[in-house]
Write a protein that holds these residues in place. Structure first.
Motif, PDB file in Angstrom:
ATOM      1  N   VAL A 146       7.769   5.418 -12.151  1.00 24.38           N
ATOM      2  CA  VAL A 146       8.511   4.186 -12.325  1.00 24.38           C
ATOM      3  C   VAL A 146       7.789   3.103 -11.527  1.00 24.38           C
ATOM      4  O   VAL A 146       7.457   3.305 -10.368  1.00 24.38           O
TER       5      VAL A 146
ATOM      6  N   GLU B 177       7.063  11.995   2.037  1.00 25.55           N
ATOM      7  CA  GLU B 177       5.623  12.273   1.972  1.00 25.55           C
ATOM      8  C   GLU B 177       4.809  11.070   2.461  1.00 25.55           C
ATOM      9  O   GLU B 177       3.799  11.225   3.142  1.00 25.55           O
TER      10      GLU B 177
ATOM     11  N   SER C 245       7.762   4.604  -5.613  1.00 25.84           N
ATOM     12  CA  SER C 245       7.705   3.558  -6.637  1.00 25.84           C
ATOM     13  C   SER C 245       9.101   3.206  -7.153  1.00 25.84           C
ATOM     14  O   SER C 245       9.277   2.179  -7.792  1.00 25.84           O
ATOM     15  N   ALA C 246      10.086   4.063  -6.872  1.00 28.44           N
ATOM     16  CA  ALA C 246      11.442   3.782  -7.347  1.00 28.44           C
ATOM     17  C   ALA C 246      12.217   2.898  -6.368  1.00 28.44           C
ATOM     18  O   ALA C 246      13.340   2.500  -6.649  1.00 28.44           O
ATOM     19  N   LEU C 247      11.617   2.594  -5.212  1.00 31.67           N
ATOM     20  CA  LEU C 247      12.316   1.774  -4.223  1.00 31.67           C
ATOM     21  C   LEU C 247      12.283   0.299  -4.611  1.00 31.67           C
ATOM     22  O   LEU C 247      11.398  -0.133  -5.351  1.00 31.67           O
ATOM     23  N   SER C 248      13.192  -0.464  -4.066  1.00 31.29           N
ATOM     24  CA  SER C 248      13.150  -1.915  -4.257  1.00 31.29           C
ATOM     25  C   SER C 248      12.023  -2.494  -3.417  1.00 31.29           C
ATOM     26  O   SER C 248      11.472  -1.828  -2.534  1.00 31.29           O
TER      27      SER C 248
ATOM     28  N   GLN D 170       3.561   7.515  -6.199  1.00 32.02           N
ATOM     29  CA  GLN D 170       3.993   8.788  -6.779  1.00 32.02           C
ATOM     30  C   GLN D 170       4.472   9.768  -5.714  1.00 32.02           C
ATOM     31  O   GLN D 170       4.985  10.821  -6.044  1.00 32.02           O
ATOM     32  N   LEU D 171       4.264   9.430  -4.444  1.00 29.35           N
ATOM     33  CA  LEU D 171       4.746  10.321  -3.386  1.00 29.35           C
ATOM     34  C   LEU D 171       6.165   9.915  -2.988  1.00 29.35           C
ATOM     35  O   LEU D 171       6.563   8.759  -3.132  1.00 29.35           O
TER      36      LEU D 171
ATOM     37  N   ARG E  69       5.693   3.769   7.739  1.00 35.15           N
ATOM     38  CA  ARG E  69       4.517   4.642   7.613  1.00 35.15           C
ATOM     39  C   ARG E  69       3.468   4.282   8.669  1.00 35.15           C
ATOM     40  O   ARG E  69       2.876   5.155   9.304  1.00 35.15           O
TER      41      ARG E  69
ATOM     42  N   SER F 174      -5.570   2.403   0.871  1.00 39.43           N
ATOM     43  CA  SER F 174      -4.370   2.488   1.691  1.00 39.43           C
ATOM     44  C   SER F 174      -4.344   3.795   2.487  1.00 39.43           C
ATOM     45  O   SER F 174      -3.928   3.825   3.644  1.00 39.43           O
TER      46      SER F 174
ATOM     47  N   ARG G 124       8.163  -0.577 -10.008  1.00 34.58           N
ATOM     48  CA  ARG G 124       8.996  -1.749  -9.762  1.00 34.58           C
ATOM     49  C   ARG G 124       8.177  -2.776  -9.020  1.00 34.58           C
ATOM     50  O   ARG G 124       7.320  -2.453  -8.216  1.00 34.58           O
TER      51      ARG G 124
ATOM     52  N   GLY H 228       0.791  -1.233   0.000  1.00 33.24           N
ATOM     53  CA  GLY H 228       0.000   0.000   0.000  1.00 33.24           C
ATOM     54  C   GLY H 228       0.818   1.275   0.000  1.00 33.24           C
ATOM     55  O   GLY H 228       0.310   2.335   0.362  1.00 33.24           O
ATOM     56  N   THR H 229       2.094   1.196  -0.402  1.00 38.13           N
ATOM     57  CA  THR H 229       2.869   2.440  -0.469  1.00 38.13           C
ATOM     58  C   THR H 229       2.292   3.331  -1.560  1.00 38.13           C
ATOM     59  O   THR H 229       1.751   2.854  -2.548  1.00 38.13           O
ATOM     60  N   LEU H 230       2.396   4.639  -1.358  1.00 42.68           N
ATOM     61  CA  LEU H 230       1.842   5.592  -2.304  1.00 42.68           C
ATOM     62  C   LEU H 230       2.944   5.942  -3.297  1.00 42.68           C
ATOM     63  O   LEU H 230       3.799   6.781  -3.034  1.00 42.68           O
TER      64      LEU H 230
END
Lengths: 236, 293
Positions: free
Chosen positions: B290, A96, A134-137, A91-92, A148, B176, B292, A87-89
């Motif tokens: 992006v 954030e 979204s760029a995180l692994s 684009q933030l 969070r 979420s 992933r 559930g990570t957001l």
């Protein structure tokens, strides 16, 4: 003292009944696991507590019946939910996401301290604080999801399959950090996990679900000693 | 040279009209994740509200403020009663609903007020000033400055405030966001209300130049959509810059490219759109998403 108690809880997705009488209790500061195969109703049990599905039975939290509340009301009572799929957001940014976690809090100074604590607990996030989530692994996203949830300073953390899709070493590191979080914060935890070995590093007791109902429960030591648990969930 | 400057300045004024609507589209997209095709039609309704208030004898500025308030409520009600039923489902369905609303609102405006052009008074005086040899109306300057002001406010709202952050979080993943205690339903209503209020400003800025008709925003909506796609859906600054660019290039091309002329100038934004999307699919100012796993 019991913090959360589920008594014969049922749940439906539309006309389909998914839970058929789940009972469990989480003591203050305790950590309880929910084990079971795919489709046994583990995730739905957490969603029932959060008010994200239609439920029956009784769900008591801190002495009051919370069944039928909406997710945002449940969150206000001090229950934080790390959902399946994190559930990570996306684009933030990382920062954030953490600020969203602290949305309900007014104590700015303590929020800033907790943010520093999260970054110390998950050093990976520190380097990525300004990049979009979204760029995180996958592992970093899972850490972010846990951080969070912690930012809300809950009394109870619902954690859904934190090891999903992670390399074994990453999953272990994530659980290691959660264990430290538990020891240092005293937050009670209800943990859904497919990987029972990982779960037993964290929980004091667990229940086992099969097709939407309890089939077993006991302390970690008791369960680890049972042959059927070993065969089904611990790889022999 | 004089012609050139005149064309550029007229282009900026024209672009500001598209920019006003483009900002409303960005606002709804940032706070609900949708593209609202009925944004233009809602802005037209707002302009008619203001028109009615002016007819009752209110001064123009008060009439416009009144229509902003009414539009905020209208936007919030539309979200609560209609769009809410389609949220959480397939986003395409919700977008088609907004296309339906576009015809509905245009029809309502035509039904109540007819299709004749109506004069709408300008907020700004009718005088012109001389800038570098070009004749510029005070109205154009006023429109452009208002747009810049709104853009700054929006940028601050989304980047600098808790409300803006909450609106964006809900747009990205409502379920979420609810787990963190965000009041999802209320935030979506606020997002639609704010966008409709912004649309009311756009309507009031455009109506004096285009004269008020139910279809007043139809063409502007097409340009505004081109602007948000060129500028990036999540960037108020990008939408405004792109809208200005479209206005200016469209004007210049009509005069300096004989092949295009006034008849073909509507094609210009789409040529730009085509080229931009080839080079930068996320838009000029958009943040690339992006994914992933």
């Amino acid at each position: 003292m019991t913090l959360l108690e589920l008594d014969n809880v049922t749940a439906w997705y539309g006309p389909v009944q998914v839970l058929d009488g789940v009972s469990l209790s989480v003591p203050d500061n305790g950590a309880v696991g929910i084990l079971g195969a795919n489709g046994a109703g583990k995730t739905t049990t957490l969603r029932a507590i959060s008010g994200a599905v239609r439920t029956g039975g009784r769900i008591t939290y801190d002495g009051r019946d919370i069944r039928g509340l909406h997710p945002e009301q449940v969150a206000k009572l001090g229950i934080a939910h790390v959902p399946e799929g994190r559930g990570t957001l996306g684009q933030l940014t990382v920062r954030e996401n953490l600020r969203v976690g602290a949305y309900l809090r007014k104590d700015r100074k303590a929020v800033a301290e907790d943010l520093d604590y999260c970054l110390e607990l998950f050093p990976n996030l520190k380097d990525r604080i300004s990049s979009s989530a979204s760029a995180l692994s996958g592992g970093e996203q899972q850490m972010l999801a846990v951080a969070r949830a912690f930012m809300a300073r809950p009394r109870l953390l619902l954690l859904d399959e934190a090891s999903l899709g992670l390399a074994p070493s990453t999953a272990k590191a994530v659980y290691e950090a959660i264990r430290r979080l538990r020891l240092e914060s005293g937050i009670a935890m209800l943990i859904v996990e497919q990987n029972a070995n990982l779960a037993f590093t964290l929980v004091d007791s667990a229940i086992v679900l099969e097709t939407g109902r309890n089939v077993l429960s006991g302390s970690s030591a008791e369960l680890k000693g049972m042959d059927e648990i070993r065969r089904a969930y611990l790889g022999g | 040279m004089d012609t050139f400057i005149q064309l550029v300045i007229d282009g900026l004024a024209l672009g500001s009209v598209y920019a006003a609507l483009a900002l409303a589209i960005v606002l709804v997209n940032q706070s609900t994740g949708l593209i609202n095709f009925s944004q233009g039609a809602m802005a037209v309704l707002s302009a008619y509200f203001a028109y009615v208030l002016i007819g009752w004898g209110f001064p123009t500025i008060l009439a416009i403020l009144g229509s902003i308030v009414v539009s905020f409520l209208l936007g919030a009600i539309v979200e609560r009663l209609l769009i809410r039923r389609f949220e959480g489902g397939d986003p395409d369905t919700a977008v088609v609903v907004t296309i339906g609303l576009l015809t509905l609102f245009t029809g309502i405006a035509g039904w109540i007020w007819g299709y004749n052009n109506r004069q709408f008074p300008s907020l700004f005086p009718l005088e012109t000033v001389d800038i570098l040899g070009a004749v510029v109306s005070v109205r154009s300057i006023g429109t452009t400055l208002t747009i810049v002001g709104i853009m700054v406010v929006l940028q601050l709202l989304f980047q600098g405030t808790k409300l803006g952050l909450a609106l964006r979080a809900v747009a990205i993943n409502p379920s979420s966001a609810a787990y963190s205690g965000l009041p999802v339903g209320r935030l979506l209503m606020i997002g639609w209300g704010l966008a409709a209020a912004l649309g009311a400003v756009a309507g009031a800025l455009v109506a004096p130049a285009l004269t008020l008709t139910p279809g007043m925003m139809d063409t502007a909506l097409v340009y505004a959509l081109a602007a948000v796609i060129i500028g990036g859906l999540n960037s108020p600054l990008g939408a405004v810059v792109a809208a200005w660019g479209i206005g200016v290039l469209e004007n210049l091309a009509a005069v300096y490219v004989p092949f295009i002329g006034y008849d073909l100038k509507i094609a210009v934004p789409f040529i730009i759109l085509f080229v931009v999307l080839l080079v930068r699919p996320q838009g000029l100012f958009g943040r690339k998403v992006v994914v992933r796993v």
